[in-house]
Motif scaffolding. Structure first.
Motif, PDB file in Angstrom:
ATOM      1  N   THR A   1       0.835  -1.193   0.000  1.00 50.99           N
ATOM      2  CA  THR A   1       0.000   0.000   0.000  1.00 50.99           C
ATOM      3  C   THR A   1       0.871   1.244   0.000  1.00 50.99           C
ATOM      4  OG1 THR A   1      -1.547  -1.264   1.395  1.00 50.99           O
ATOM      5  CG2 THR A   1      -1.974   1.091   1.120  1.00 50.99           C
TER       6      THR A   1
ATOM      7  N   TYR B   1       0.950   5.538   0.441  1.00 51.56           N
ATOM      8  CA  TYR B   1       0.260   6.702   0.991  1.00 51.56           C
ATOM      9  C   TYR B   1       1.006   7.970   0.588  1.00 51.56           C
ATOM     10  CZ  TYR B   1      -2.342   3.562   4.033  1.00 51.56           C
ATOM     11  OH  TYR B   1      -3.151   2.582   4.510  1.00 51.56           O
TER      12      TYR B   1
ATOM     13  N   GLN C   1       1.541  12.049   1.901  1.00 53.93           N
ATOM     14  CA  GLN C   1       1.349  12.956   3.028  1.00 53.93           C
ATOM     15  C   GLN C   1       1.855  14.344   2.695  1.00 53.93           C
ATOM     16  OE1 GLN C   1       3.470  12.226   6.733  1.00 53.93           O
ATOM     17  NE2 GLN C   1       1.832  13.157   7.932  1.00 53.93           N
TER      18      GLN C   1
ATOM     19  N   SER D   1       1.639  18.780   7.678  1.00 54.25           N
ATOM     20  CA  SER D   1       0.587  19.038   8.669  1.00 54.25           C
ATOM     21  C   SER D   1      -0.751  18.394   8.310  1.00 54.25           C
ATOM     22  CB  SER D   1       0.390  20.555   8.857  1.00 54.25           C
ATOM     23  OG  SER D   1       1.565  21.129   9.376  1.00 54.25           O
ATOM     24  N   GLN D   2      -0.685  17.310   7.545  1.00 55.53           N
ATOM     25  CA  GLN D   2      -1.883  16.538   7.246  1.00 55.53           C
ATOM     26  C   GLN D   2      -1.611  15.066   7.491  1.00 55.53           C
ATOM     27  OE1 GLN D   2      -3.804  17.233   3.495  1.00 55.53           O
ATOM     28  NE2 GLN D   2      -3.268  19.409   3.474  1.00 55.53           N
ATOM     29  N   GLY D   3      -2.681  14.292   7.690  1.00 60.43           N
ATOM     30  CA  GLY D   3      -2.513  12.859   7.803  1.00 60.43           C
ATOM     31  C   GLY D   3      -2.239  12.237   6.453  1.00 60.43           C
ATOM     32  N   PRO D   4      -1.563  11.085   6.420  1.00 64.97           N
ATOM     33  CA  PRO D   4      -1.333  10.393   5.157  1.00 64.97           C
ATOM     34  C   PRO D   4      -2.648  10.028   4.477  1.00 64.97           C
ATOM     35  CG  PRO D   4       0.079   9.501   6.874  1.00 64.97           C
ATOM     36  CD  PRO D   4      -0.903  10.413   7.544  1.00 64.97           C
TER      37      PRO D   4
ATOM     38  N   PHE E   1      -4.432   7.540   1.554  1.00 72.57           N
ATOM     39  CA  PHE E   1      -4.300   6.322   0.769  1.00 72.57           C
ATOM     40  C   PHE E   1      -4.255   6.656  -0.718  1.00 72.57           C
ATOM     41  CE2 PHE E   1      -5.060   1.863  -0.134  1.00 72.57           C
ATOM     42  CZ  PHE E   1      -5.768   1.871  -1.322  1.00 72.57           C
TER      43      PHE E   1
ATOM     44  N   TYR F   1       4.817   7.139   1.222  1.00 71.92           N
ATOM     45  CA  TYR F   1       5.160   5.999   2.074  1.00 71.92           C
ATOM     46  C   TYR F   1       4.722   4.694   1.427  1.00 71.92           C
ATOM     47  CZ  TYR F   1       5.617   9.407   5.901  1.00 71.92           C
ATOM     48  OH  TYR F   1       5.987  10.449   6.694  1.00 71.92           O
TER      49      TYR F   1
ATOM     50  N   VAL G   1       0.919  -1.404  11.844  1.00 67.86           N
ATOM     51  CA  VAL G   1       1.937  -1.039  10.870  1.00 67.86           C
ATOM     52  C   VAL G   1       2.682   0.188  11.341  1.00 67.86           C
ATOM     53  CG1 VAL G   1       2.338  -0.213   8.535  1.00 67.86           C
ATOM     54  CG2 VAL G   1       0.669  -2.012   8.926  1.00 67.86           C
ATOM     55  N   THR G   2       3.977   0.162  11.208  1.00 70.57           N
ATOM     56  CA  THR G   2       4.793   1.342  11.479  1.00 70.57           C
ATOM     57  C   THR G   2       5.308   1.882  10.154  1.00 70.57           C
ATOM     58  OG1 THR G   2       5.457   0.572  13.664  1.00 70.57           O
ATOM     59  CG2 THR G   2       6.843   2.230  12.616  1.00 70.57           C
ATOM     60  N   PHE G   3       5.061   3.124   9.905  1.00 68.22           N
ATOM     61  CA  PHE G   3       5.510   3.748   8.670  1.00 68.22           C
ATOM     62  C   PHE G   3       7.003   4.032   8.746  1.00 68.22           C
ATOM     63  CE2 PHE G   3       1.554   5.275   6.495  1.00 68.22           C
ATOM     64  CZ  PHE G   3       0.661   4.690   7.354  1.00 68.22           C
ATOM     65  N   GLY G   4       7.677   3.918   7.620  1.00 66.79           N
ATOM     66  CA  GLY G   4       9.072   4.309   7.543  1.00 66.79           C
ATOM     67  C   GLY G   4       9.191   5.808   7.343  1.00 66.79           C
ATOM     68  N   THR G   5      10.329   6.273   6.927  1.00 65.68           N
ATOM     69  CA  THR G   5      10.534   7.717   6.753  1.00 65.68           C
ATOM     70  C   THR G   5       9.998   8.209   5.420  1.00 65.68           C
ATOM     71  OG1 THR G   5      12.758   7.260   5.965  1.00 65.68           O
ATOM     72  CG2 THR G   5      12.525   7.863   8.277  1.00 65.68           C
TER      73      THR G   5
END
Lengths: 113, 112
Positions: free
Chosen positions: B34, B36, B38, B41-44, B46, B87, B100-104
């Motif tokens: 998946t 995403y 971003q 100052s906003q959420g990721p 999809f 991401y 899930v942990t997002f990477g950088t």
């Protein structure tokens, strides 16, 4: 349709003060709920997730706690904020089935001074 | 959970096609891929999700080779508004829940 609400949008709090951030989801039932934190210029760090009422899993030991008092409500709290708690906090949800993507709230910018 | 590796940043001129590749060598059989987007100052948000081969929607395409150890997000004819962090996530439906942990991510800068 499903919507996610997160508030407040911005917050400035002194060190040692308490914190309560709220997230609610509409239009779905039994969602998986998540709290993430993002430091400036960094990726998202998973803090807590919940698969049901009263069920909280913590990913990172820290000064924060989470609660899920209702099916579609997720709360992030702290008794005493630290400077290091500053960041961008995001709530997210996904269905409890299937491989659908996460939907994120608009986030809360927390500055601890 | 499969670990993902993406380039830290990319630059592209407006109107060009941008391809962002993500490596996920230890992807599991039931994992989906998946992507995403971003903005600051906003959420990721999809963008697209796939399991194998190619998936296309109104904003992007996702190419996944047969071994599924990598994936490529393709953004056609980027504009300045596509400047964002992208991401790549890999994960499966683990019996009803998933963490899930997002990477950088990859910071894409579109240049006029």
């Amino acid at each position: 349709s499903q919507t996610i609400h997160q508030w407040p949008a911005t917050l400035v709090q002194p060190v040692g003060s308490p914190l309560s951030l709220e997230c609610t989801v509409e239009g779905t039932s039994n969602p998986n709920l998540y709290w993430y934190r993002q430091a400036a210029g960094r990726g998202l760090q998973l803090l807590f997730y919940s698969v049901g009422i009263g069920q909280i899993s913590s990913e990172v030991p820290q000064n924060l706690s989470a609660s899920r008092p209702q099916d579609r409500q997720f709360i992030l709290s702290s008794k005493k904020l630290l400077l290091s708690d500053s960041g961008f906090y995001l709530c997210a949800w996904r269905p409890d089935w299937g491989s659908y993507g996460y939907t994120f709230g608009s986030g809360t910018r927390l500055t601890v001074v | 959970l499969a670990k993902t590796t993406q380039p830290i940043s990319m630059d592209s001129y407006e109107g060009q096609e941008v391809n962002i590749t993500c490596s996920h060598n230890n992807i599991a059989t039931n994992d989906y891929i998946t992507w995403y987007q971003q903005f600051p100052s906003q959420g990721p948000r999809f963008i697209i999700q796939g399991y194998k081969t190619k998936v296309t929607n109104e904003v992007a395409s996702l190419f996944i080779p047969a071994d599924r150890k990598s994936s490529t997000l393709s953004l056609p004819r980027v504009s300045l508004s596509d400047t964002a962090v992208y991401y790549c996530l890999v994960g499966g439906d683990s019996g009803g829940y998933q963490k899930v942990t997002f990477g950088t991510g990859t910071k894409l800068q579109v240049i006029p």
